[in-house]
Structures are given as structure tokens and as C-alpha cells.
Enzyme design. Sequence first.
Site, short mmCIF file in Angstrom:
data_model
loop_
_atom_site.label_atom_id
_atom_site.label_comp_id
_atom_site.label_asym_id
_atom_site.label_seq_id
_atom_site.Cartn_x
_atom_site.Cartn_y
_atom_site.Cartn_z
N ASP A 124 15.85 -41.88 21.67
CA ASP A 124 17.23 -42.32 21.47
C ASP A 124 17.75 -41.66 20.19
O ASP A 124 17.43 -42.09 19.08
CB ASP A 124 17.26 -43.85 21.37
CG ASP A 124 18.67 -44.39 21.18
OD1 ASP A 124 19.57 -43.58 20.89
OD2 ASP A 124 18.85 -45.62 21.32
N LYS A 127 27.47 -41.61 19.81
CA LYS A 127 28.06 -41.78 18.48
C LYS A 127 28.81 -40.53 17.96
O LYS A 127 29.97 -40.38 18.25
CB LYS A 127 27.00 -42.26 17.48
CG LYS A 127 26.66 -43.74 17.72
CD LYS A 127 26.16 -44.44 16.47
CE LYS A 127 26.27 -45.94 16.61
NZ LYS A 127 25.14 -46.59 17.28
N TYR A 180 16.74 -50.29 17.67
CA TYR A 180 18.01 -50.76 18.25
C TYR A 180 18.45 -49.74 19.31
O TYR A 180 18.48 -48.54 19.04
CB TYR A 180 19.11 -50.90 17.19
CG TYR A 180 20.43 -51.30 17.82
CD1 TYR A 180 20.67 -52.63 18.17
CD2 TYR A 180 21.40 -50.35 18.12
CE1 TYR A 180 21.86 -52.99 18.79
CE2 TYR A 180 22.58 -50.71 18.74
CZ TYR A 180 22.81 -52.03 19.07
OH TYR A 180 23.97 -52.39 19.70
C1 LIG Z 1 24.78 -47.40 18.44
C2 LIG Z 1 23.50 -47.16 19.12
C3 LIG Z 1 23.33 -47.41 20.50
C4 LIG Z 1 24.42 -48.04 21.34
O1 LIG Z 1 25.56 -47.26 21.42
P1 LIG Z 1 26.96 -47.94 21.82
O2 LIG Z 1 27.90 -46.78 21.91
O3 LIG Z 1 27.30 -48.91 20.73
O4 LIG Z 1 26.77 -48.62 23.12
C5 LIG Z 1 22.12 -47.10 21.06
N1 LIG Z 1 21.11 -46.58 20.33
C6 LIG Z 1 21.24 -46.32 19.02
C7 LIG Z 1 20.10 -45.69 18.28
C8 LIG Z 1 22.44 -46.61 18.36
O5 LIG Z 1 22.54 -46.38 17.05
#
Ligand SMILES: *Cc1c(COP(=O)(O)O)cnc(C)c1O
Length: 426
Positions: free
Chosen positions: A247, A276, A146
Site C-alpha cells: 500500500d 493520495k 492503516y
Molecule cells: C489514506 C490511505 C488510504 C485510504 O485512502 P482514501 O482515499 O482515504 O480512501 C489507504 N492506505 C493508506 C496507506 C492511506 O494513507
Amino acid sequence: MNLDQLISLDRQHVWHPYSAMPNPLPVFPVRAAKGVRLELEDGRSLIDGISSWWTCIHGYNHPRLNAAATEQMAQMSHVMFGGLTHRPAVALAKKLIDITPEPLQHVFFSDSGSVAVEVAMKQAVQYWHNRGQPQKNRFLTIRSGYHGDTFAAMSACDPVNGMHHLFSGVLTQQYFAESPQVRFGEDWQESDIESFEKLLVEKGDRIAAAIFEPVVQNAGGVRFYHPEYVRRASELCKQHNVLLILDEIATGFGRSGKLFACEYANICPDIMCVGKALSGGFMSLAATLTTSHISETFSSGEAGVFMHGPTFMGNPLACAVSLANLNLLESYDWKTTVANIAAQLQRELEPCRQLKAVKDVRVLGAIGVVELHQPVDMGAVQPQFVDQGVWLRPFGRLIYTMPPYIIEPDELTAVTGAIATVAKTL
Ligand SMILES: *Cc1c(COP(=O)(O)O)cnc(C)c1O
């Protein structure tokens, strides 16, 4: 506005994440939040077992974060970043450079994780353009990932969970390797990386970068996989002239038990995304970090610059609070704190494995997962958790907790107890 009006107007006019309109699922109005607790408008108090989507690692309303915000507000809450700079952004960039692997040297601030991923993907594409190889503009990723909800980020999300068929024709088709099967803690098997390697061999000349979440796949299924996968993937990307984007938006800042999950594999990506927990959940901020090797190509490329510049880039308030949050994280032995949470989660969730509805129980760092055989009915289980004084938000077949690091053992027991109680009824 009384409480009934609030709820009714919300239902009529306000979208919530992944909600239906009209006829959304019920939502719970919150009045305030402090420490690990959410205080509902009706007076009930809930222990937040998921840190407002994994962000508020030090709880709500933390005096040090509040003080940083108040001090910064007295100076300026926002100024544009084009042609101007300021202490909060520079100090936070320096801090991020200091705590991430050494080759990462340049920081691009943005407003959300999805945008940080867009920036990373755009940088990778523009990097190859700068180097005279514009045909390298696709991405290799792994299933069950994700990366956010904007179009480029979505193109790298799991095609099934991410409902790619809805957007076919709009989404760029990326290359998907099988999800890693060897779990964290199991014996590594080289066959796990074969599908990833095959795509590099066959499509490497089209691929700008590989992008994935190291060691923990989060919103795509909360799966913990072998760090050797990450190490081998990094090695293979180098061999095949493909960049590596990690990520760390969900894994970053200690959640997995390491400050960054790439430390489990002892590697450094070309580009890393964080978000986050960066601001401790205080407000939205994300960043994309790159090595000098990547950045150096931009001034000599056709555009002469990197083509991106958000209006609220480097927001001083968000940067000041984030710096305070990272300083706070450094001020105590968070590793032991997270290890203690992990041990308690393991102890208290493990018995759920005996329940007939439960398929698997797993824990890594401050992440505890009870995986069920069947998807949960969110509309039914959410109120059950609230009735037990706990805030959790299961999805798919997963009930999981990612508590704030400041949670006390008895509060964590309330969270795991609620999970067990609900799992028993399923
Ligand atoms: C939450 C998340 C995103 C997206 O971040 P947002 O602030 O919701 O746009 C991207 N990559 C990972 C791994 C995430 O957990």
C-alpha cells in the site's frame, strides 16, 4: 448564505471525517487555496503543513494542473469506462507502468485509496480462486497499519487504532504480525521479522496475500521502519506461496524520499496501491497495479473476468490532471527538494526532543514527526496552530508535518516553529 449561517448549517447537517454528530468539534471555513496557503472565510491565511492529508504535493491551484483540467473539460469531464476508453486514462496508465517497478504491468483505476485497497484484496482472493485454491482468502498484515475505512481495508488496519471490537462479527479476522521495531537507519535484527514468518508458516495455506505499507506506516502512527523488513517479508511471501500487496497510497510519489518506498528495499510487490498524491490533491483518484503473472489467471478463472467496475472508473478529468501532476514531478529535481525539506525538518524539529511533553522526534523524506507522551487534545491545539497561521492536524500522540514539496524554507520554518511553540505548552 452569510458566514454564521454557513457554520451553523454545517454543524447541523454535514458529517466531517471522524466527527461527532451532533456537537462536532469546530471546523474552519475555507474560501480559497493557492500555493501552500489556505485562505479562510474570515480572511486569515494559513500555511498548509500537511498538504490536505498528504495529497497536494505541488500546492493548491497550480497553473499546470488547472490547465490540464480546463483542457480536458473542454473535451469531456466524464464518460463511462465499460466498453469505452480515452487518452487520459491510457496515457496515465502508461506513465504509472513506466515509473513503478518493471513487473507491474496492469492498472485498475478507482475513486479512492480505500477502494484501491479493496480492489487489491479482491484481486488476491480471486487470483487464488482462479488457481483452484479458494481456501486462501485471508490476509496477513502488520500492526500499526492503516489501509482505509471500507470493510476489507479496515480489516487490515491496526485492530486497536481501528477499533475492530466495534465491528467484530462483521470484519473478517485477518492475521496480524507484530509491528516492526527496528527503525529506519538502525541496525537490522532478524528477530524483527519472526512474528511475520511464524504466521506464514502456521497459516500460509489460508493466506491470499500479505498487505502492508512499506517502510513508513502512516495513519497508524507515522512510524519509519527498516527496509530490510520489507525485503525479508517479500522473500518469505514468495517462499510460502502468498502474494504481496504494498500500500503506497501515502508513501508514493516521493514523500518518503524515494519515488516509491519499495525502492528502499529493492523489491517489487505482486500488487501495488497508489492514491493520495497521484492527482496532486486536485481530485480523488487511486489505482491498483498488478503484475502480468496475477492478471493472466483471470481470463481462465471461473468468472472469466475480474469482478469489479466502479461507475466513475478512469474518470478522464482526474486522469488528465494526474498525468499533468506526474509530468510536473518529473520536470524538476524533486529528490533534492525532498532531501532539503528532510534536512530542514531534522534541524528545526530536533530541539523539540528536549521538551518534557515530547517522547520522540523523527524525520524521513518530507515527513516530520514530533511524538508526545500523551495524546493531544485536538479541540484545543487546532485553534492554537491556526492562531499561528499554520494548518496542521495532529492525531493521537502525534504532531506531524507533510508539507507540499513547493514550500519555501521560511514557510517551513513557520510550520516547525508553530509545532515547537505548541509542544512547549503541553
Ligand atoms: C489514506 C490511505 C488510504 C485510504 O485512502 P482514501 O482515499 O482515504 O480512501 C489507504 N492506505 C493508506 C496507506 C492511506 O494513507
